[in-house]
Design a protein around this motif. Structure first.
Motif, PDB file in Angstrom:
ATOM      1  N   TRP A 210       0.908  -1.317   0.102  1.00  0.00           N
ATOM      2  CA  TRP A 210      -0.044  -0.162  -0.055  1.00  0.00           C
ATOM      3  C   TRP A 210       0.910   1.275  -0.005  1.00  0.00           C
ATOM      4  N   ALA A 211       1.964   1.238   0.599  1.00  0.00           N
ATOM      5  CA  ALA A 211       2.843   2.408   0.713  1.00  0.00           C
ATOM      6  C   ALA A 211       3.243   2.964  -0.577  1.00  0.00           C
ATOM      7  N   MET A 214       0.348   4.992  -1.417  1.00  0.00           N
ATOM      8  CA  MET A 214       0.228   6.341  -0.897  1.00  0.00           C
ATOM      9  C   MET A 214       1.348   7.521  -1.441  1.00  0.00           C
ATOM     10  N   LEU A 215       2.581   7.061  -1.703  1.00  0.00           N
ATOM     11  CA  LEU A 215       3.693   7.896  -1.883  1.00  0.00           C
ATOM     12  C   LEU A 215       3.698   8.554  -3.504  1.00  0.00           C
ATOM     13  N   MET A 230      -6.786   0.939   3.669  1.00  0.00           N
ATOM     14  CA  MET A 230      -5.905   2.123   4.479  1.00  0.00           C
ATOM     15  C   MET A 230      -6.833   3.330   4.402  1.00  0.00           C
TER      16      MET A 230
END
Lengths: 293, 310
Positions: A210-211, A214-215, A230
């Motif tokens: 998931w990161a 997000m970034l 998330m």
């Protein structure tokens, strides 16, 4: 046996302890499954229940009729399948090359990989590298490429290859088979437990990713399932949107809270179904040996 | 043979085994791009980094970033949290995993054990974001399981999402829930490798089950335990970003007790855009973690040669 009653007491104790832990592992799943098929107003009134008072499939209907979740599903499946395949190829090639201590520079190359487990340039430089130099933002490959090689998995596989009798591939080479051929037709078929275990590790990593979203990802079409989760945890509005859109305003209450839980359950799905088939390989596949091997 | 005339052993090996070397090349390339290139970016820690200028033309400001970070209180909080969580995770995780592994091995192979085994590794396959959603079902006000329970017993409700003090305990429990079962499988794989004749001999000599656990199983597992311990030590400055971010997010009520170096860096990266300072923190983290694992490995090698990693 002289101490059989003492032995029996220990057996009971061991069963009790391990079974209680197993139940604790299972409980949150059952709770969330039960809650996800609870009627929204019953959930808000009675709270999360293992045995809800009123059932409803509205949440599942909602997430299946809106595009958000199915789209994220496709993205996640692509990442997982392509990522795992590429990872296994790159990892097994390097692991074979380093196995058996055949290379003069083998230990140096192993150290080269090992060092990346100990020391890293950090999130900031990875971020700058990814966005400014590799231009991977808003590309599905940003989930895959940075995670493609795990040195830990590489060493796990190398240790497994080390145990394959050398004579097997020495004789194949005498008959004129090249290294790639030996790897493909002798080493890999003998290493199914390792491939299953390590493949599962990689697959889990990609599936849970998931990161990067997000970034690096702004385009909602490229969101992964876990990133949706998330967002849904933090922000009921997003679940509310899915619920309102999906329930087509026939329900009295838009099933926002149950949509969160149902999303979690459909996300868990495939991995749960996969693991019983792979688990018999685990004990054989997990050869945690030293890096020096 | 042409290669036989080359004196240098390494060079000769590079030529004769060139195909074998070539198989390692893709992995080496990925390692260079995604692990070694970012190491160049470490210099950002000493710059007033400007994304437009890039790392070659940004202004150098020496230790300014470090000064700024170490002058504030944040670094003490996040370093303490990071180390505290990891120490708690390592101790509780190893203990529970070992206990489960030994118990299950002692119980032998049967239907019940197989079921327990399958169930206990289930959480390992669940992503942290999902666990984050599970945790909401437990801790949310009014409707959460824990608060229902407290209400039934006539006790006051606990506002978990604004009371930071509960979170170290919650994180330890969730970590155990998610990792201990799978950790047990790793130890079971090691126990399977222990010579069965030792147990046989011990039994003939009249050793009890307890004795063979403490005199054979545990000592034989020593190098596996040390090795896994060393590996986690290298990570002691790692911030469990995946876990903590999934369970806590950017909840500012809780950050005092839950923020780790990783979550701090992750948040600053997304919200402040002060790359230089964020990189200074990351460098501090990498460096201390690195030194820790190197010294721990040295120590382990001195105590027991088989336990050292390299």
């Amino acid at each position: 046996m002289k101490n059989s009653s003492y032995d029996r007491a220990m057996t009971v104790l061991f069963y009790l302890f391990t079974a209680i832990f197993a139940l604790a592992c299972l409980y949150p799943f059952l709770l969330v499954i039960a809650s996800s098929v609870t009627d929204e107003s019953a959930l808000l009134r009675d709270g999360y229940r293992l045995f809800p008072n009123a059932f409803s499939g509205a949440a599942y209907k909602a997430i299946l009729t809106t595009a958000t979740i199915p789209k994220a599903y496709l993205v996640t499946i692509f990442i997982t399948v392509v990522g795992t395949a590429l990872s296994l190829i790159v990892t097994s090639m390097a692991a074979y090359s380093l196995s058996g201590g055949r290379l003069y520079y083998g230990p140096h190359i192993a150290m080269f990989f090992y060092f990346t487990m100990l020391f890293s340039g950090g999130m900031v430089s990875s971020y700058i590298l990814t966005t400014k130099y590799l231009h991977l933002q808003n590309s599905i490959w940003v989930y895959i490429l940075p995670a493609l090689l795990s040195p830990w998995n590489l060493f796990l596989m190398r240790n497994f290859f080390n145990d394959i009798p050398k004579e097997l591939f020495e004789s194949a080479k005498l008959e004129g088979a090249g290294e790639t051929r030996v790897l493909r037709s002798i080493v890999l078929p003998l290493s199914l437990p390792a491939l299953a275990t390590i493949g599962l590790f990689y697959a889990l990593g990609y599936w849970s990713s998931w990161a990067p979203a997000m970034l690096y990802i702004d385009n909602p079409d490229l969101y992964s399932l876990q990133y949706i989760i998330m967002q849904i945890i933090r922000n009921v509005d997003m679940a509310q949107n899915i619920a309102v859109e999906g329930s087509q305003s026939t329900a009295a209450v838009a099933p926002a809270y149950t949509v969160r839980l149902a999303t979690a359950m459909v996300t868990v799905g495939p991995i749960i179904f996969l693991y019983p088939f792979l688990q018999r390989y685990f004990v054989g596949g997990l050869k945690v040996g030293a890096i020096k091997g | 043979m042409r290669t036989a005339t080359i004196k240098h052993r390494g060079l000769r090996d590079l030529i004769t085994n060139r195909y074998l070397y070539m198989l390692a090349v893709p992995a080496i390339l990925f390692s260079i791009v995604f692990a070694y290139l970012p190491m160049i970016g470490i210099v950002i820690a000493f710059q007033d980094f400007n994304p437009i200028m890039g790392i070659w033309r940004s202004e150098w400001i020496g230790l300014q970033n470090f000064k700024f970070f170490f002058q504030g209180q944040d670094w003490i909080i996040i370093t303490t949290n990071t180390v505290l969580f990891n120490v708690l995770f390592i101790i509780t995780g190893t203990t529970l995993a070992l206990t489960l592994a030994i118990m299950l091995t002692e119980l032998g192979k049967n239907m019940g054990v197989r079921v327990i085994q399958s169930v206990m590794i289930l959480p390992n396959f669940i992503s942290w974001p999902i666990v984050g959603l599970f945790s909401v079902a437990f801790f949310t006000a009014d409707t959460g399981i824990i608060n229902q329970l407290l209400a039934n017993m006539g006790w006051d409700e606990i506002q978990f999402y604004t009371e930071a003090k509960w979170w170290p305990l919650i994180l330890v429990l969730f970590n155990l829930w998610k990792t201990a079962g799978f950790g047990a499988i790793v130890y079971m794989a090691a126990i399977v490798g222990i010579d069965k004749e030792m147990y046989e001999a011990a039994r003939i000599d009249g050793a009890s089950r307890f004795q063979s656990i403490f005199r054979i199983t545990l000592p034989m597992l020593r190098s596996t335990i040390t090795m896994l311990f060393l590996l986690s030590l290298g990570n002691i400055f790692g911030g469990n970003l995946d876990m903590i971010y999934s369970l806590v997010g950017d909840n500012s009520f809780l950050t005092n007790r839950t923020d780790t170096i990783d979550t701090y860096v992750f948040r600053s990266l997304r919200t402040t855009g002060s790359f230089g300072m964020t990189q200074a923190i990351a460098l501090f983290q990498s460096l201390v973690g690195f030194l820790l694992v190197i010294s721990a490995n040295k120590l382990a090698g001195k105590i027991d040669k088989d336990s050292a990693l390299f």
